[in-house]
Design an enzyme around this catalytic site. Structure first.
Site, PDB file in Angstrom:
ATOM      1  N   SER A 224     -19.444  26.296  25.773  1.00  0.00           N
ATOM      2  CA  SER A 224     -18.802  27.550  26.166  1.00  0.00           C
ATOM      3  C   SER A 224     -19.128  27.859  27.632  1.00  0.00           C
ATOM      4  CB  SER A 224     -19.240  28.664  25.212  1.00  0.00           C
ATOM      5  OG  SER A 224     -18.395  29.778  25.315  1.00  0.00           O
ATOM      6  N   ASP A 437      -9.188  26.434  19.445  1.00  0.00           N
ATOM      7  CA  ASP A 437     -10.305  27.324  19.759  1.00  0.00           C
ATOM      8  C   ASP A 437      -9.766  28.558  20.485  1.00  0.00           C
ATOM      9  OD1 ASP A 437     -12.553  28.599  20.771  1.00  0.00           O
ATOM     10  OD2 ASP A 437     -13.312  26.862  21.852  1.00  0.00           O
ATOM     11  N   HIS A 466     -14.823  27.475  17.542  1.00  0.00           N
ATOM     12  CA  HIS A 466     -15.434  27.377  18.859  1.00  0.00           C
ATOM     13  C   HIS A 466     -16.736  26.592  18.749  1.00  0.00           C
ATOM     14  CE1 HIS A 466     -16.465  28.550  22.906  1.00  0.00           C
ATOM     15  NE2 HIS A 466     -17.553  29.198  22.523  1.00  0.00           N
TER      16      HIS A 466
END
Length: 509
Positions: A224, A437, A466
């Site tokens: 991320s 995602d 995710h």
């Protein structure tokens, strides 16, 4: 040193590093620029770091870094670092693997243990896994923003409206005013450190960790926001990177643009959720069509906006939805929470385990805004309002939880340029992504690939969550990334892996 004094000394060092950034101390006794980095001394970790299963162990220490890397003789802060050594033979060891879980604002100190536990065995045998709290987070001089413009106020009190979604021009003005007050609170709480919480500065901290570990190069796994941080490290230190895995990419764009793009993706994901709940109507009893489920969802949110339950109102509901949309294994709990509210007015299944106004959450929210707003010029208030209106036009009930960079419109320090990402001199990287995602949409992986020439993309198709590598349990993904980390095998072309599709609901509890 005996074990007890050693533990005390280390914990004192970590606690000293946890003073707010505005109190960073003078560096008169720090090594001068160009001096060899002192070795990182490890000892016992604080209680926030879980212990790995024996015989492995985790150890922690701190590294002193300049608050402003362009002024190495100025104030210094301490970065908290954790390590779990490679479990293989000396001949199997490849070096160190720094890991970051994302954010910005997330603590990474426990991640050396929690992420390592999920890595393929060959990777655990090859690498010392290194976690760290990025500056402004956890035990690394945490950012402080006080009340953050009413962000933590109970709904309908102080600076918190009953409904966080503005519906008209007065509502938009109130929304902008809350962002202005949030920026002022961060300037007051973080002080002179405010310009120095950028991802670029954190990348310099990573290189200080590398030097303190005595390593010529590092390998890196970022998830991320951790992908953005990894790309920033590569931009400054391309020749100090060995293997680079970026999982669930944040694209090379303005943070506000990213936040808005994410918010649109979350609306698409919520439609998928509504259809999933409808397909399992007998389990959740929220309706047999996506439209009926949407209506049930609206009844819950409208009810909480009008009459919060024990401080849990529309904003808290939106945060719960935001969190659930990013991982399909959380959908069952969300569906059960909607049903429990409609049946009995209960929010127990929707309320998070940790309070939103707790110390960890306050640090996360403060660091999140501080990093985003230090990474480049913020949006104008007009762009913020345009983003709100675009989302409202797409859906009358958008989820605005992730629009954190809106506060950058009023930030007291305005960076002249954006954080640099990527380098043509970097080694080939693996860019890992889930096809659907909603938190870091797939377009970000493609865009980041353009600033990392020679990289390969590993895509998990028919997946809606995710975080992919050593997270989704997909053998195809884990094998490709594991072979790259251990043996340096760069796929000849992009890798496409079959995903699991949407899950079946978990049993009732």
């Amino acid at each position: 040193m005996s074990p007890a004094p050693r533990r005390t000394a280390l914990l004192c060092a970590l606690l000293t590093s946890a003073v707010p950034l505005s109190t960073a101390t003078s560096a008169a006794a720090e090594p001068r620029a160009g001096a060899p980095a002192p070795p990182l001394r490890f000892g016992t970790c604080p209680a926030s770091v879980p212990a790995p299963p024996p015989p492995e162990r985790v150890e922690c220490g701190t590294v002193s870094v300049p608050l402003d890397h362009s002024r190495p003789d100025g104030a210094h802060i301490r970065i908290a670092v954790s390590r779990v050594r490679a479990s293989g033979t000396p001949a199997e060891r490849r070096g160190v693997l720094l890991v970051n879980p994302g954010g910005p604002g997330g603590s990474g100190l426990p991640y050396a243990v929690t992420k390592r536990a999920k890595l393929p065995d060959a990777v655990r045998r090859a690498y010392d896994v290194i976690g760290f709290d990025p500056r402004g987070t956890g035990l690394s001089a945490p950012a402080a923003c006080g009340p953050m413009g009413g962000l933590f106020d109970a709904p309908g009190t102080g600076g918190a409206p009953l409904d966080p979604v503005p519906r008209d021009r007065p509502g938009e003005r109130a929304y902008l005013d809350s962002q202005r007050r949030l920026a002022a609170d961060c300037a007051a709480g973080t002080g002179a450190a405010l310009p120095h919480l950028s991802t670029s500065e954190t990348a310099r901290d990573m290189d200080a960790i590398r030097a303190a570990l005595g390593e010529r190069r590092i390998s890196y796994l970022g998830v991320s926001y951790g992908t953005y941080l990894g790309a920033a490290y590569v931009a400054q230190f391309p020749h100090r990177v060995d293997r680079l895995v970026l999982d669930s990419m944040v694209g090379p764009e303005d943070w506000h643009d990213f936040d808005v793009r994410q918010a649109f993706a979350l609306l698409r994901q919520r439609d998928v959720l509504f259809g999933w709940l409808a397909r399992h109507a007998s389990r959740f009893q929220l309706g047999g069509t996506a439209g009926e489920v949407r209506a049930a969802y609206r009844r819950v949110r409208d009810g909480l906006a009008a009459r919060p339950v024990a401080g849990f109102g529309a904003a808290a509901f939106d945060r719960a939805v935001y969190r659930a949309l990013g991982r399909t294994e959380r959908w069952t709990a969300l569906g059960d929470g909607l049903r429990a509210y409609l049946d009995a007015g209960s929010v127990d299944r929707l309320r998070p385990a940790a309070p939103f106004d707790g110390p960890e959450s306050r640090t996360y929210e403060a660091a999140n805004r501080a990093v985003k707003c230090a990474d480049g010029p913020g949006p104008t208030p007009g762009r913020v309002v345009a983003g709100l209106r675009g989302l409202r036009n797409a859906d009358p009930q958008p989820v605005l939880t992730g629009l954190e960079a809106a506060a950058c419109a009023y930030w007291h320090v305005r960076p002249a340029e954006r954080t640099r990402l990527g380098s043509p001199a970097a080694p080939p990287a693996l860019l890992v992504a889930s096809a659907h995602d909603p938190v870091t949409p797939l377009a970000g992986a493609r865009a980041l690939g353009r600033v990392l020439p020679g990289s390969r993309q590993v895509t998990l198709h028919d997946d809606y969550s995710h975080g992919v590598f050593a997270s989704r349990g997909n053998r195809c993904v884990d094998a490709a990334v594991g072979a790259y980390l251990v043996g340096g095998t760069v796929p000849a072309r992009d890798v496409h892996c079959a995903g699991p599709g949407l899950p079946e609901p978990s049993p009732r509890t």
